[in-house]
Design an enzyme around this catalytic site. Structure first.
Site, PDB file in Angstrom:
ATOM      1  N   SER A 163      23.694 -20.625  19.776  1.00  0.00           N
ATOM      2  CA  SER A 163      23.568 -20.251  18.355  1.00  0.00           C
ATOM      3  C   SER A 163      24.848 -19.581  17.856  1.00  0.00           C
ATOM      4  O   SER A 163      25.326 -19.857  16.755  1.00  0.00           O
ATOM      5  CB  SER A 163      22.398 -19.279  18.168  1.00  0.00           C
ATOM      6  N   ARG A 210      27.796 -20.872  14.984  1.00  0.00           N
ATOM      7  CA  ARG A 210      28.105 -20.051  13.808  1.00  0.00           C
ATOM      8  C   ARG A 210      29.577 -19.662  13.769  1.00  0.00           C
ATOM      9  O   ARG A 210      30.176 -19.553  12.693  1.00  0.00           O
ATOM     10  CB  ARG A 210      27.200 -18.811  13.803  1.00  0.00           C
ATOM     11  N   GLY A 241      19.744 -29.613  15.962  1.00  0.00           N
ATOM     12  CA  GLY A 241      19.039 -29.129  14.775  1.00  0.00           C
ATOM     13  C   GLY A 241      19.828 -28.036  14.071  1.00  0.00           C
ATOM     14  O   GLY A 241      19.845 -27.955  12.842  1.00  0.00           O
ATOM     15  N   SER A 288      12.202 -18.922  10.962  1.00  0.00           N
ATOM     16  CA  SER A 288      13.184 -19.875  11.484  1.00  0.00           C
ATOM     17  C   SER A 288      14.585 -19.430  11.112  1.00  0.00           C
ATOM     18  O   SER A 288      14.928 -19.330   9.929  1.00  0.00           O
ATOM     19  CB  SER A 288      12.927 -21.272  10.905  1.00  0.00           C
ATOM     20  N   GLN A 324      17.176 -21.135  11.546  1.00  0.00           N
ATOM     21  CA  GLN A 324      17.910 -22.270  10.964  1.00  0.00           C
ATOM     22  C   GLN A 324      17.663 -22.341   9.465  1.00  0.00           C
ATOM     23  O   GLN A 324      18.588 -22.589   8.683  1.00  0.00           O
ATOM     24  CB  GLN A 324      17.509 -23.563  11.668  1.00  0.00           C
ATOM     25  N   ASP A 333      12.624 -20.550  22.307  1.00  0.00           N
ATOM     26  CA  ASP A 333      13.272 -21.574  23.145  1.00  0.00           C
ATOM     27  C   ASP A 333      12.959 -21.388  24.632  1.00  0.00           C
ATOM     28  O   ASP A 333      13.199 -22.299  25.435  1.00  0.00           O
ATOM     29  CB  ASP A 333      14.792 -21.544  22.949  1.00  0.00           C
ATOM     30  N   ARG A 346       7.032 -29.666  22.353  1.00  0.00           N
ATOM     31  CA  ARG A 346       7.061 -28.911  23.609  1.00  0.00           C
ATOM     32  C   ARG A 346       5.685 -28.425  24.050  1.00  0.00           C
ATOM     33  O   ARG A 346       5.521 -28.046  25.217  1.00  0.00           O
ATOM     34  CB  ARG A 346       8.053 -27.748  23.507  1.00  0.00           C
ATOM     35  N   ARG A 368      15.749 -28.511  27.267  1.00  0.00           N
ATOM     36  CA  ARG A 368      14.991 -27.380  27.832  1.00  0.00           C
ATOM     37  C   ARG A 368      13.770 -27.844  28.627  1.00  0.00           C
ATOM     38  O   ARG A 368      13.320 -27.160  29.546  1.00  0.00           O
ATOM     39  CB  ARG A 368      14.604 -26.397  26.731  1.00  0.00           C
TER      40      ARG A 368
HETATM   41  C1  S3P Z   1      18.358 -21.685  16.366  1.00  0.00           C
HETATM   42  C2  S3P Z   1      17.138 -21.335  15.858  1.00  0.00           C
HETATM   43  C3  S3P Z   1      15.872 -21.733  16.471  1.00  0.00           C
HETATM   44  C4  S3P Z   1      16.061 -22.218  17.893  1.00  0.00           C
HETATM   45  C5  S3P Z   1      17.215 -23.159  18.032  1.00  0.00           C
HETATM   46  C6  S3P Z   1      18.500 -22.484  17.591  1.00  0.00           C
HETATM   47  C7  S3P Z   1      19.577 -21.246  15.659  1.00  0.00           C
HETATM   48  O1  S3P Z   1      15.315 -22.819  15.726  1.00  0.00           O
HETATM   49  O2  S3P Z   1      14.883 -22.825  18.366  1.00  0.00           O
HETATM   50  O3  S3P Z   1      17.366 -23.579  19.372  1.00  0.00           O
HETATM   51  O4  S3P Z   1      20.672 -21.319  16.232  1.00  0.00           O
HETATM   52  O5  S3P Z   1      19.457 -20.808  14.512  1.00  0.00           O
HETATM   53  P1  S3P Z   1      14.375 -22.566  14.440  1.00  0.00           P
HETATM   54  O6  S3P Z   1      15.199 -21.975  13.372  1.00  0.00           O
HETATM   55  O7  S3P Z   1      13.882 -23.933  14.097  1.00  0.00           O
HETATM   56  O8  S3P Z   1      13.279 -21.656  14.922  1.00  0.00           O
END
Ligand code: S3P
Length: 424
Positions: free
Chosen positions: A20, A24, A91, A164, A166, A311, A342, A384
């Site tokens: 993560s 960023r 994602g 979330s 994200q 995760d 999952r 994972r």
């Molecule tokens: C992440 C947020 C999480 C996590 C993903 C990484 C991120 O997802 O599961 O592996 O870097 O912001 P969600 O925002 O869908 O919960």
């Protein structure tokens, strides 16, 4: 990959940089003035997809094993890509970049692999559209490919239905370009790396409870970022250390941000012997973790802790399968929207290995303590899942065959080599 039962798990390990935080750092480096230097960057496929997207938008990035240099061009310095942007399996790339693309003075099409093309994007399309973005799902199924036509954005106060990071980060990044303050309130606090790093690069971000707010149009300045080890990658060695008789593992430099450390809290609640050494608090907190084999017992995992270990739940399922008594996971319906479903995959394969496990709509009930036996695992393009069953394979009778050897390199290149080094 064939994994066999082992009686040895000893040694020291340094896990790769946090996924993560690596994503960023590239994104904010690209939007900053001057050079950003990233050390301990995760050279995993997901983060390389983020680098690829920004290169396509004119950002010069030097990638060497020692460090990444991002030659930022400021908030308004991206240029139109010559073709489609490819987020691969990631994602985080897809959703966070969408927040940035929503405000650019050009059109982009953003897509990824077959897994990403099945993952829900309505969750970012909705808030970004509320801000004024022109963003559509090309196939009309609320998934990628996404066509994003940059537009002037408005500050909003978005109440997200899901915790979330994200979603929160996509909205906050779009908020850099809005005409006023942008706020996001979530039901529980998700990982806060964006907020920490945005502030570090010079943005004005305030957090209060479950709300994060950002002021528009800051001057972001290139920075040095030393990425801590990824607790989500450490999770597999935490589990191996707890489960294998006689095990003792020292994991160096693990990020222990409280929005990510749920696995440590749950492992302790299950009776896990984990000692924090060398705790450091510069920016993102880190520690070395000493893990010793422990007799684990079941626990209940629900509520606000879920986003802090989302995760890690697949490997926590493996721990629960080996623990005495019952473990109940609730409020984790988000597991169905990850790289794979999952809940269904963990339930089906752990059951096939001999575990007494029942899936529910938002989690699972595991009556632990039954012996496991090896089976064949298809990870469904989910890194994972592959790594979680590698850990299950270390404690299961016989051998466990895990397909898609390369999928682990999404977040942990070299995982199988490290696992072999510690357990052979
Ligand atoms: C992440 C947020 C999480 C996590 C993903 C990484 C991120 O997802 O599961 O592996 O870097 O912001 P969600 O925002 O869908 O919960």
């Amino acid at each position: 990959m064939i994994i066999s039962k082992t009686t040895r798990c000893r040694g020291e390990i340094t896990v790769p940089g946090d996924k993560s935080i690596s994503h960023r750092a590239v994104m904010l480096g690209a939007l900053s003035e001057g050079t950003t230097e990233i050390t301990n960057f995760l050279q995993g496929a997901d983060c390389l997809s983020t680098i690829g997207c920004f290169r396509k938008m004119g950002i010069e990035i030097d990638n060497t094993p020692e460090r990444i240099l991002i030659h930022g061009r400021g908030l308004h310095g991206l240029s139109a890509p010559s073709g489609v942007l490819d987020a691969g399996n990631s994602g985080t790339t897809t959703r966070l970049i969408s927040g940035i693309l929503a405000a650019q003075p050009f059109e982009t099409v953003l897509t990824g692999d077959s897994s990403i093309q099945k993952r829900p994007m309505r969750r970012i399309i909705e808030p970004l559209s509320m801000m004024g973005a022109d963003i559509t799902s090309v196939n009309g199924n609320d998934c990628a490919p996404l066509r994003i036509n940059g537009a002037p954005l408005h500050g909003i106060h978005y109440h997200s239905g899901i915790a979330s990071a994200q979603v929160k980060s996509a909205v906050l990044l779009a908020g850099l370009y809005a005409d006023g303050i942008t706020r996001v309130t979530e039901p529980a606090v998700s990982r806060n790396h964006s907020e920490i790093m945005l502030k570090y690069f010079g943005a004005s971000v305030n957090t209060e409870g479950t709300t994060a707010a950002i002021e528009p149009d800051p001057v972001l300045k290139g920075q040095k970022v030393n990425v801590p080890g990824d607790i989500s990658s450490a999770a597999f060695f935490i589990a191996a250390g707890l489960l294998i008789p006689g095990a003792e593992v020292l994991i160096h430099n693990v990020g222990i941000n409280p929005t990510r450390d749920g696995i440590l809290r749950v492992a302790k609640a299950m009776g896990g012997n984990i000692t924090y050494l060398n705790v450091r608090h510069d920016g993102e907190p880190t520690a070395d973790l000493l893990i010793k084999h422990s007799a684990l017992h079941g626990t209940v995992i629900e509520g606000d802790i879920i986003p802090t270990l989302i995760d890690e739940l697949p490997v926590i399922n493996v721990m629960a399968a080996c623990a005495e008594g019952t473990t109940i996971v609730r409020n984790a319906e988000e597991l169905r929207a990850k790289e794979s479903n999952r809940i269904d995959i963990m339930v089906d394969y752990l059951k096939a290995m001999g575990c007494d496990i029942t899936g529910t709509k938002d989690g699972m009930i595991i009556n632990g303590g039954r012996p496991l036996h090896g089976i064949e695992i298809d990870p469904h393009m989910d890194h994972r899942i592959a790594m979680s069953f590698a850990i299950a394979g270390l404690v299961a009778d016989g051998s466990t065959a895990i397909a898609e050897d390369d999928i682990v390199s999404v977040s942990y290149p070299g995982f199988y080599d490290e696992l072999r080094r510690l357990t052979n």
